[in-house]
Design a protein around this motif. Structure first.
Motif, PDB file in Angstrom:
ATOM      1  N   ARG A   1       0.840  -1.201   0.000  1.00 12.37           N
ATOM      2  CA  ARG A   1       0.000   0.000   0.000  1.00 12.37           C
ATOM      3  C   ARG A   1       0.877   1.254   0.000  1.00 12.37           C
TER       4      ARG A   1
ATOM      5  N   THR B   1      11.690   1.782   7.691  1.00  7.87           N
ATOM      6  CA  THR B   1      12.917   2.561   7.461  1.00  7.87           C
ATOM      7  C   THR B   1      13.629   2.032   6.232  1.00  7.87           C
TER       8      THR B   1
ATOM      9  N   ILE C   1       2.183  11.683   6.555  1.00  7.79           N
ATOM     10  CA  ILE C   1       0.761  11.303   6.510  1.00  7.79           C
ATOM     11  C   ILE C   1       0.605   9.888   5.960  1.00  7.79           C
TER      12      ILE C   1
ATOM     13  N   HIS D   1       1.671   7.287   8.524  1.00  2.00           N
ATOM     14  CA  HIS D   1       0.719   7.198   9.632  1.00  2.00           C
ATOM     15  C   HIS D   1      -0.556   6.479   9.206  1.00  2.00           C
ATOM     16  N   TRP D   2      -1.078   6.850   8.034  1.00  4.74           N
ATOM     17  CA  TRP D   2      -2.364   6.285   7.600  1.00  4.74           C
ATOM     18  C   TRP D   2      -2.186   4.969   6.857  1.00  4.74           C
ATOM     19  N   PHE D   3      -1.389   4.983   5.805  1.00  2.82           N
ATOM     20  CA  PHE D   3      -1.300   3.800   4.949  1.00  2.82           C
ATOM     21  C   PHE D   3      -0.363   2.744   5.539  1.00  2.82           C
TER      22      PHE D   3
ATOM     23  N   GLY E   1       0.126   2.527   8.835  1.00 15.04           N
ATOM     24  CA  GLY E   1      -0.401   2.164  10.153  1.00 15.04           C
ATOM     25  C   GLY E   1       0.576   2.419  11.287  1.00 15.04           C
ATOM     26  N   LEU E   2       1.472   3.368  11.109  1.00 11.89           N
ATOM     27  CA  LEU E   2       2.456   3.658  12.160  1.00 11.89           C
ATOM     28  C   LEU E   2       1.967   4.783  13.064  1.00 11.89           C
ATOM     29  N   SER E   3       2.354   4.706  14.324  1.00 12.39           N
ATOM     30  CA  SER E   3       2.051   5.806  15.237  1.00 12.39           C
ATOM     31  C   SER E   3       3.051   6.936  14.954  1.00 12.39           C
ATOM     32  N   PHE E   4       2.810   8.127  15.500  1.00 15.91           N
ATOM     33  CA  PHE E   4       3.727   9.227  15.215  1.00 15.91           C
ATOM     34  C   PHE E   4       5.142   8.981  15.771  1.00 15.91           C
TER      35      PHE E   4
ATOM     36  N   GLU F   1      10.707   7.655  14.070  1.00 13.31           N
ATOM     37  CA  GLU F   1      11.832   6.715  13.996  1.00 13.31           C
ATOM     38  C   GLU F   1      12.188   6.419  12.527  1.00 13.31           C
ATOM     39  N   VAL F   2      11.164   6.257  11.722  1.00 13.94           N
ATOM     40  CA  VAL F   2      11.380   5.893  10.312  1.00 13.94           C
ATOM     41  C   VAL F   2      12.026   7.039   9.527  1.00 13.94           C
TER      42      VAL F   2
ATOM     43  N   LYS G   1       4.792  15.605  14.041  1.00 12.47           N
ATOM     44  CA  LYS G   1       3.408  16.068  14.255  1.00 12.47           C
ATOM     45  C   LYS G   1       3.171  17.414  13.566  1.00 12.47           C
TER      46      LYS G   1
ATOM     47  N   ARG H   1      -7.375   7.435  14.267  1.00 16.83           N
ATOM     48  CA  ARG H   1      -7.186   6.964  12.888  1.00 16.83           C
ATOM     49  C   ARG H   1      -7.909   5.622  12.686  1.00 16.83           C
TER      50      ARG H   1
ATOM     51  N   THR I   1      -7.097   4.945   2.507  1.00 17.35           N
ATOM     52  CA  THR I   1      -6.360   3.838   3.123  1.00 17.35           C
ATOM     53  C   THR I   1      -7.052   2.517   2.858  1.00 17.35           C
TER      54      THR I   1
ATOM     55  N   LEU J   1      -5.931  -3.314  -2.661  1.00 17.22           N
ATOM     56  CA  LEU J   1      -4.998  -3.638  -3.732  1.00 17.22           C
ATOM     57  C   LEU J   1      -5.192  -5.087  -4.134  1.00 17.22           C
TER      58      LEU J   1
END
Lengths: 187, 263
Positions: A25, A67, A127, A130-132, A134-137, A142-143, A152, B7, B49, B53
């Motif tokens: 994704r 990463t 963005i 975070h959204w696609f 699924g990572l927290s801020f 870190e990435v 943020k 989210r 999101t 796919l």
């Protein structure tokens, strides 16, 4: 991951099943074709294998994989000189990857995809992760190798720009009643 | 509720109730944006999101497994070592060559220069080399700032040029320009094993522009550091042709390799 490092081969399949959809994704949205996206996903797993001894036990795997994926994606764009920012110049914004069976996406979804594409890379990246991804801020920080507060701020600026663009793109109810071209059409 | 929970609520198709998120929104400006204008942005991002796919082809996993199965042999072993170990393996031969060169074929006029100047020069060179090798072999997030790499490359190419015009002893400055080819060969030959190690340790399958910049910087600086300890000829033409050109030569080698890899 610990099991995989220790040589447990089925553990790799589990990692693959868990992270492939997220990586696909994240990649497909930028790369426009599933083949290119899958190629980068493969490279990500290959690179994960090569750098498995760098993984520190107790660390979260998801930011580590992303990463690697983000480093590879950046290198891919650098190599192919196909950064999306170039599309700003000629307004030829390609459609993001289509859903199954080439189904038509709604105008709203197209506008959203287009607005995302026009964001500055550093805002869009945060963005999308975070959204696609699924990572927290904190994981996104870190990435991308930044601080949580900086991430943020980038997300906030990105959201503001997205809302502004979506607002610009929204059809004017009065003009559409009168059969006039929408704001989008006039641009 | 926190940012990921908000989210996830959007992703589940339900915009969280205002009372539920009010305490969080009071201190979170980015989530507040999601809820503006009837939570339009939150819903739109969730819709993006949720785009499904096509599932990867059945042989996708088999392809990766096949590639992993081919990860055998000395290079596969070397490139999978931890980054710190790979860095040590690259620096060790450099230190050995520097030590051997400094002890066996020391520069004749070295003691005529003030010790702080020699020490400062060695430190600057070595720190830049360490930075270039460290960045090249690290798995840390790579910021999308290409100018960082170009800056290091410009430093590596520029410092030896500046060295050609740096104050030198009278004898050194008045030396003949000849012997540039010998110095070039000496520097290239001694950095060749380090270049081979860098290639062996590189985890990317194709040479990248980033690798080209960082490796060229590291190899060019290493070669010039070796020559600084070995060659006492301060003739500007000699230094430019025999010493400073090494960085350019490594850059050309990487450019050819990169071009070939692109087909």
């Amino acid at each position: 991951m610990a099991a995989y490092i220790a040589g447990d081969k089925p553990a790799f399949r589990e990692l693959f099943q868990r992270y492939t959809p997220l990586l696909q994704r994240a990649m497909a949205r930028d790369l426009k074709s599933l083949e290119e996206a899958n190629d980068l996903v493969q490279q990500t797993f290959l690179h994960l294998h090569r750098s498995r001894l760098d993984f520190e036990p107790g660390r979260k795997l998801k930011p580590w994989i992303f990463t690697i994926a983000l480093n590879l994606k950046r290198e891919y764009f650098r190599r192919n000189k196909r950064r999306r920012e170039t599309s700003l110049e000629d307004d030829r914004v390609a459609e993001p990857f289509e859903g199954p069976r080439g189904q038509e996406r709604s105008d709203a979804a197209r506008e959203m995809a287009r607005a995302l594409e026009l964001l500055p890379a550093e805002h869009r990246e945060v963005i999308e992760l975070h959204w696609f991804g699924g990572l927290s801020f904190p994981e996104v920080a870190e990435v991308v190798g930044s601080t949580v507060s900086a991430v943020k701020v980038r997300a906030h600026r990105g959201y503001v720009a997205l809302r502004a663009r979506l607002g610009d793109a929204a059809p004017d109810p009065e003009s559409s009643h009168e059969g006039k071209p929408s704001v989008e059409g006039s641009k | 509720m926190d940012c990921p929970q908000i989210r996830d609520a959007f992703l589940n198709g339900v915009a969280p109730a205002e009372e539920q998120v009010k305490p969080h929104l009071a201190g979170c400006s980015q989530c507040r944006e999601l809820f503006e204008q009837g939570a339009e942005l939150g819903r739109n991002l969730a819709a993006q999101t949720r785009v499904v796919l096509p599932a990867a082809a059945d042989d996708f996993f088999a392809e990766i497994e096949g590639k992993l199965a081919r990860e055998t042999g000395p290079r596969a072993w070397l490139r999978s070592r931890p980054s710190l170990l790979r860095l040590s393996f690259v620096l060790l031969p450099l230190l050995l060559v520097l030590g051997a060169g400094g002890l066996l074929w020391p520069r004749a006029d070295l003691e005529q220069y003030p010790l702080p100047r020699v020490a400062a020069l060695l430190c600057v060179y070595f720190l830049a080399i360490l930075l270039a090798f460290g960045k090249e072999l690290s798995e840390a997030p790579r910021r999308d700032a290409f100018r960082d790499y170009l800056g290091l490359l410009a430093f590596a190419l520029g410092v030896p040029i500046l060295a050609a015009f740096a104050p030198a002893t009278e004898v050194s400055r008045q030396a003949a320009a000849g012997g540039a080819l010998a110095c070039f060969g000496y520097g290239a030959l001694l950095t060749l094993p380090i270049a081979a190690l860098l290639w062996a340790f590189d985890r990317d399958d194709r040479p990248s522009l980033r690798t080209a910049c960082l490796s060229t910087a590291a190899l060019g600086l290493s070669a010039n550091l070796l020559l600084e300890l070995h060659c006492g000829n301060g003739n500007a033409v000699h230094v430019l042709l025999g010493h400073a050109s090494l960085g350019v030569a490594w850059l050309a080698a990487w450019a050819v390799s990169w071009r070939l890899s692109r087909g």
